[in-house]
Design an enzyme around this catalytic site. Structure first.
Site, mmCIF file in Angstrom:
data_model
loop_
_atom_site.group_PDB
_atom_site.id
_atom_site.type_symbol
_atom_site.label_atom_id
_atom_site.label_comp_id
_atom_site.label_asym_id
_atom_site.label_seq_id
_atom_site.Cartn_x
_atom_site.Cartn_y
_atom_site.Cartn_z
ATOM 1 N N SER A 149 56.821 4.173 52.200
ATOM 2 C CA SER A 149 55.996 4.364 50.919
ATOM 3 C C SER A 149 56.012 5.622 50.564
ATOM 4 C CB SER A 149 54.348 3.700 50.971
ATOM 5 O OG SER A 149 53.886 4.471 49.923
ATOM 6 N N TYR A 162 46.614 4.894 55.712
ATOM 7 C CA TYR A 162 47.890 4.361 55.373
ATOM 8 C C TYR A 162 48.982 5.465 55.213
ATOM 9 C CZ TYR A 162 51.187 1.845 52.039
ATOM 10 O OH TYR A 162 52.217 1.132 51.709
#
Length: 206
Positions: A149, A162
């Site tokens: 990501s 995350y």
């Protein structure tokens, strides 16, 4: 797309895609299968998985799957044993797609949050790559893809854990690419920005 498929084919190859019952994983499964690969996928939700398998079978795609909780080391090992049996000991493509995000300020994350995020996003992907290594090497044309990501490169609000998990994925990609090149195993990561998936839709509602 039809013209592209005539020029490029994955016929004769095998692939495992984690978290393939929705979102990015679903699209990856379908794309690989459309190009001729035999695909196996997994999901924690049996109903969702069966619905997807029914859809793919009706489309004539070669996709199989089973239920697996990737937080469980035992279940990951069971999954890879199934892959070994189904694909006769050879795996061409491993897509570590399954992931989870919990939106909180850094000071509010709990131990359980940490275990879920790091366990799903990093530990599971790392362990699956380890135990898939013999099958990838045996194929003589192995490929590992991590779905990372932009959060692994940039600071985003309420996503510290995350982001940390995806940053770890990015570094692991570099290391494995160097270590496994001699075994004809390519290792890459893909770092998308925000994509409207069920996970993102849930986060928006919250």
């Amino acid at each position: 797309m039809a013209e592209l498929r005539e020029k490029w084919s994955l016929k004769g190859t095998t692939a495992l895609v984690t978290g393939g019952s929705k979102g990015i994983g679903y699209a990856i499964v379908e794309e690989l299968a459309n190009f001729g690969a035999r695909v196996y996928t997994c999901s924690r939700n049996e109903n969702e998985l069966q619905e997807c398998l029914d859809i793919w079978r009706k489309k004539g795609l070669k996709v199989e799957g089973s239920v697996c909780d990737l937080l469980s080391r035992t279940e990951r090992e069971k999954l890879m044993k199934t892959i070994e049996d189904v694909f006769d000991g050879k795996l061409n493509i491993l897509v570590n797609n399954a992931g989870v995000a919990i939106h909180k300020e850094a000071k509010d994350f709990t131990k359980q949050d940490y275990n879920i995020i790091m366990g799903t996003n990093f530990e599971a992907a790392y362990h699956l790559s380890q135990i898939a290594y013999p099958l990838l090497k045996a194929s003589q044309n192995g490929n590992v893809i991590f779905v990372s990501s932009i959060a692994g490169f940039s600071a985003l609000p309420s996503l510290s854990l995350y982001s940390a998990s995806k940053g770890a994925i990015n570094q692991m990609t570099k290391n494995l690419a160097c270590e496994w090149a001699k075994d004809n195993i390519r290792v890459n990561s893909v770092a998308p920005a925000v994509i409207l998936t069920p996970q993102i839709e849930t986060a928006i509602k919250v």
